[in-house]
Design a protein around this motif. Structure first.
Motif, PDB file in Angstrom:
ATOM      1  N   PRO A   9     -19.629  -7.687  -5.644  1.00  0.00           N
ATOM      2  CA  PRO A   9     -18.404  -6.899  -5.803  1.00  0.00           C
ATOM      3  C   PRO A   9     -17.607  -7.384  -7.008  1.00  0.00           C
ATOM      4  O   PRO A   9     -17.530  -8.585  -7.270  1.00  0.00           O
ATOM      5  CB  PRO A   9     -17.653  -7.143  -4.492  1.00  0.00           C
ATOM      6  CG  PRO A   9     -18.216  -8.410  -3.946  1.00  0.00           C
ATOM      7  CD  PRO A   9     -19.645  -8.450  -4.390  1.00  0.00           C
ATOM      8  N   THR A  10     -17.028  -6.449  -7.743  1.00  0.00           N
ATOM      9  CA  THR A  10     -16.281  -6.841  -8.941  1.00  0.00           C
ATOM     10  C   THR A  10     -15.098  -7.728  -8.599  1.00  0.00           C
ATOM     11  O   THR A  10     -14.673  -8.546  -9.416  1.00  0.00           O
ATOM     12  CB  THR A  10     -15.790  -5.593  -9.688  1.00  0.00           C
ATOM     13  OG1 THR A  10     -14.989  -4.795  -8.794  1.00  0.00           O
ATOM     14  CG2 THR A  10     -16.952  -4.760 -10.189  1.00  0.00           C
ATOM     15  N   SER A  11     -14.548  -7.596  -7.388  1.00  0.00           N
ATOM     16  CA  SER A  11     -13.412  -8.432  -7.001  1.00  0.00           C
ATOM     17  C   SER A  11     -13.786  -9.904  -6.951  1.00  0.00           C
ATOM     18  O   SER A  11     -12.924 -10.780  -7.069  1.00  0.00           O
ATOM     19  CB  SER A  11     -12.866  -7.991  -5.640  1.00  0.00           C
ATOM     20  OG  SER A  11     -13.858  -8.125  -4.637  1.00  0.00           O
ATOM     21  N   ALA A  12     -15.088 -10.202  -6.784  1.00  0.00           N
ATOM     22  CA  ALA A  12     -15.520 -11.597  -6.693  1.00  0.00           C
ATOM     23  C   ALA A  12     -15.207 -12.354  -7.974  1.00  0.00           C
ATOM     24  O   ALA A  12     -14.975 -13.568  -7.947  1.00  0.00           O
ATOM     25  CB  ALA A  12     -17.015 -11.661  -6.401  1.00  0.00           C
ATOM     26  N   PHE A  13     -15.183 -11.647  -9.113  1.00  0.00           N
ATOM     27  CA  PHE A  13     -14.859 -12.312 -10.377  1.00  0.00           C
ATOM     28  C   PHE A  13     -13.495 -12.973 -10.317  1.00  0.00           C
ATOM     29  O   PHE A  13     -13.285 -14.053 -10.862  1.00  0.00           O
ATOM     30  CB  PHE A  13     -14.904 -11.304 -11.527  1.00  0.00           C
ATOM     31  CG  PHE A  13     -14.424 -11.865 -12.829  1.00  0.00           C
ATOM     32  CD1 PHE A  13     -15.266 -12.614 -13.639  1.00  0.00           C
ATOM     33  CD2 PHE A  13     -13.117 -11.674 -13.248  1.00  0.00           C
ATOM     34  CE1 PHE A  13     -14.819 -13.149 -14.839  1.00  0.00           C
ATOM     35  CE2 PHE A  13     -12.654 -12.210 -14.445  1.00  0.00           C
ATOM     36  CZ  PHE A  13     -13.518 -12.944 -15.242  1.00  0.00           C
ATOM     37  N   HIS A  14     -12.542 -12.313  -9.660  1.00  0.00           N
ATOM     38  CA  HIS A  14     -11.171 -12.798  -9.627  1.00  0.00           C
ATOM     39  C   HIS A  14     -10.948 -13.872  -8.577  1.00  0.00           C
ATOM     40  O   HIS A  14      -9.829 -14.365  -8.433  1.00  0.00           O
ATOM     41  CB  HIS A  14     -10.221 -11.620  -9.399  1.00  0.00           C
ATOM     42  CG  HIS A  14     -10.253 -10.623 -10.517  1.00  0.00           C
ATOM     43  ND1 HIS A  14      -9.650 -10.850 -11.722  1.00  0.00           N
ATOM     44  CD2 HIS A  14     -10.862  -9.409 -10.608  1.00  0.00           C
ATOM     45  CE1 HIS A  14      -9.855  -9.813 -12.521  1.00  0.00           C
ATOM     46  NE2 HIS A  14     -10.586  -8.928 -11.869  1.00  0.00           N
ATOM     47  N   LEU A  15     -11.999 -14.232  -7.842  1.00  0.00           N
ATOM     48  CA  LEU A  15     -11.902 -15.309  -6.859  1.00  0.00           C
ATOM     49  C   LEU A  15     -12.478 -16.615  -7.394  1.00  0.00           C
ATOM     50  O   LEU A  15     -12.655 -17.574  -6.638  1.00  0.00           O
ATOM     51  CB  LEU A  15     -12.611 -14.908  -5.563  1.00  0.00           C
ATOM     52  CG  LEU A  15     -12.013 -13.687  -4.854  1.00  0.00           C
ATOM     53  CD1 LEU A  15     -12.772 -13.402  -3.567  1.00  0.00           C
ATOM     54  CD2 LEU A  15     -10.532 -13.877  -4.569  1.00  0.00           C
ATOM     55  N   ARG A  16     -12.780 -16.636  -8.667  1.00  0.00           N
ATOM     56  CA  ARG A  16     -13.181 -17.870  -9.342  1.00  0.00           C
ATOM     57  C   ARG A  16     -12.336 -17.997 -10.603  1.00  0.00           C
ATOM     58  O   ARG A  16     -11.797 -17.033 -11.119  1.00  0.00           O
ATOM     59  CB  ARG A  16     -14.680 -17.857  -9.692  1.00  0.00           C
ATOM     60  CG  ARG A  16     -15.596 -18.000  -8.471  1.00  0.00           C
ATOM     61  CD  ARG A  16     -15.482 -19.378  -7.847  1.00  0.00           C
ATOM     62  NE  ARG A  16     -16.454 -19.612  -6.798  1.00  0.00           N
ATOM     63  CZ  ARG A  16     -16.255 -19.327  -5.525  1.00  0.00           C
ATOM     64  NH1 ARG A  16     -15.130 -18.746  -5.153  1.00  0.00           N
ATOM     65  NH2 ARG A  16     -17.179 -19.607  -4.622  1.00  0.00           N
ATOM     66  N   GLY A  17     -12.238 -19.238 -11.100  1.00  0.00           N
ATOM     67  CA  GLY A  17     -11.325 -19.480 -12.201  1.00  0.00           C
ATOM     68  C   GLY A  17      -9.900 -19.423 -11.703  1.00  0.00           C
ATOM     69  O   GLY A  17      -9.610 -19.729 -10.542  1.00  0.00           O
ATOM     70  N   GLY A  18      -8.972 -19.048 -12.572  1.00  0.00           N
ATOM     71  CA  GLY A  18      -7.594 -18.866 -12.152  1.00  0.00           C
ATOM     72  C   GLY A  18      -7.431 -17.547 -11.434  1.00  0.00           C
ATOM     73  O   GLY A  18      -7.680 -16.484 -12.000  1.00  0.00           O
ATOM     74  N   THR A  19      -7.038 -17.608 -10.179  1.00  0.00           N
ATOM     75  CA  THR A  19      -6.968 -16.391  -9.368  1.00  0.00           C
ATOM     76  C   THR A  19      -5.618 -15.702  -9.534  1.00  0.00           C
ATOM     77  O   THR A  19      -4.662 -16.286 -10.046  1.00  0.00           O
ATOM     78  CB  THR A  19      -7.158 -16.708  -7.876  1.00  0.00           C
ATOM     79  OG1 THR A  19      -5.965 -17.342  -7.371  1.00  0.00           O
ATOM     80  CG2 THR A  19      -8.369 -17.610  -7.648  1.00  0.00           C
ATOM     81  N   PRO A  20      -5.519 -14.462  -9.061  1.00  0.00           N
ATOM     82  CA  PRO A  20      -4.194 -13.842  -8.947  1.00  0.00           C
ATOM     83  C   PRO A  20      -3.348 -14.598  -7.921  1.00  0.00           C
ATOM     84  O   PRO A  20      -3.853 -15.448  -7.183  1.00  0.00           O
ATOM     85  CB  PRO A  20      -4.507 -12.422  -8.445  1.00  0.00           C
ATOM     86  CG  PRO A  20      -5.964 -12.218  -8.667  1.00  0.00           C
ATOM     87  CD  PRO A  20      -6.596 -13.565  -8.610  1.00  0.00           C
ATOM     88  N   PHE A  21      -2.072 -14.270  -7.857  1.00  0.00           N
ATOM     89  CA  PHE A  21      -1.238 -14.773  -6.773  1.00  0.00           C
ATOM     90  C   PHE A  21      -1.460 -13.905  -5.539  1.00  0.00           C
ATOM     91  O   PHE A  21      -1.475 -12.682  -5.627  1.00  0.00           O
ATOM     92  CB  PHE A  21       0.240 -14.776  -7.171  1.00  0.00           C
ATOM     93  CG  PHE A  21       0.648 -16.017  -7.880  1.00  0.00           C
ATOM     94  CD1 PHE A  21       1.111 -17.121  -7.176  1.00  0.00           C
ATOM     95  CD2 PHE A  21       0.532 -16.122  -9.263  1.00  0.00           C
ATOM     96  CE1 PHE A  21       1.465 -18.293  -7.821  1.00  0.00           C
ATOM     97  CE2 PHE A  21       0.883 -17.285  -9.927  1.00  0.00           C
ATOM     98  CZ  PHE A  21       1.352 -18.370  -9.200  1.00  0.00           C
TER      99      PHE A  21
END
Length: 292
Positions: A9-21
């Motif tokens: 899932p594309t959302s998985a990208f945002h769960l690594r590195g610096g995440t959103p708040f």
């Protein structure tokens, strides 16, 4: 920039590195962000919580600790407790643990549990650092929840709570059991490695000597004039109870939380190595990220 694996899932990208708040499920007025190494492979990675101060500079701390996190297979958690909760002029809510019915210690523990449900971290005992207002929160949280801490680093608090049951809360610990329904466990406190850190040039006093303001209590002046003096008073209070303290006075640094982080990193890295002997020593470089 690293893209998700095919089919992920594309959302998985945002769960690594610096995440959103993320909004806390405990109280959606409270938020948190993470730095999760993209190469993270442990099933129980160390969790390092960094509590911001009055300026709420959570992102600065998160980003400053990226290299440390990659090198130690650790996850960085930076809570965000906004100013202006209930009272739009309030800046200090989280520092004293309880504020108008909000228990910020319970909020942090809930956030840690939320993180553990989504990421491979060791949440039973985590590392906690706070600087300035975050240092105030960190040592008071330590008094209440030593069983949850693998180590605590207390940075340059402007106001301290001595481990002294002859002084009223929050100058001391008298009345804490009635306020927080928790009895201080001195044996548990002695089992937690304690670090204190302050800049050698952290000598301005205008912000911490302010009688009459909401974060003042008569008797503060007896703990010292500068943050250095007050942290030394806290050190003496803890060592008098048999608690070992590592104290770092960082040369040529004023009241700058990011500039004392190397001392914090050194303290935590040593603990992580001792707690987890198989820590990697040759982490792969983290690809440069595309900031979002």
């Amino acid at each position: 920039m690293t893209t998700p694996a095919p089919g992920a899932p594309t959302s998985a990208f945002h769960l690594r590195g610096g995440t959103p708040f993320f909004a806390s499920q405990y109280d959606p007025r409270l938020h948190y962000s993470l730095y999760v190494p993209r190469s993270l492979r442990d099933t129980a990675a160390p969790l390092v919580v960094v509590q911001h101060g009055t300026g709420r500079t959570a992102v600065s701390y998160r980003d400053a600790l990226r290299t440390f996190a990659d090198a130690n297979d650790a996850v960085i958690l930076t809570p965000m407790f906004p100013a202006g909760l209930i009272d739009p002029d309030d800046l200090h809510n989280f520092k004293f643990i309880e504020y108008r019915g909000i228990r910020f210690d319970h909020a942090l523990l809930s956030i840690v549990d939320e993180v553990a449900e989504r990421f491979p971290v060791s949440a039973e005992r985590f590392y906690l650092h706070g600087f300035s207002g975050g240092g105030q929160f960190a040592h008071r949280f330590y008094y209440l929840h030593p069983d949850r801490l693998a180590g605590v680093s207390i940075g340059a608090p402007g106001r301290i709570t001595e481990l002294d049951d002859t002084l009223p809360w929050w100058l001391g610990t008298a009345g804490m059991e009635e306020i927080f329904q928790t009895r201080i466990d001195h044996d548990a406190l002695r089992r937690v490695p304690v670090h204190m850190v302050v800049g050698a040039d952290d000598t301005e006093t205008w912000e911490i000597n302010n009688p009459g303001e909401s974060n003042w209590m008569d008797g503060v002046e007896k703990t010292g004039t500068t943050r250095i003096e007050r942290l030394r008073t806290l050190e003496r209070s803890l060592t008098a109870q048999g608690i070992q303290v590592t104290f770092d006075l960082v040369p040529d640094v004023g009241h700058r939380g990011v500039l004392v982080l190397p001392a914090v990193e050194s303290f935590f890295a040593d603990l992580i190595r001792r707690h987890r002997p198989t820590t990697r020593t040759d982490p792969s470089p983290t690809p440069e990220e595309n900031p979002r």
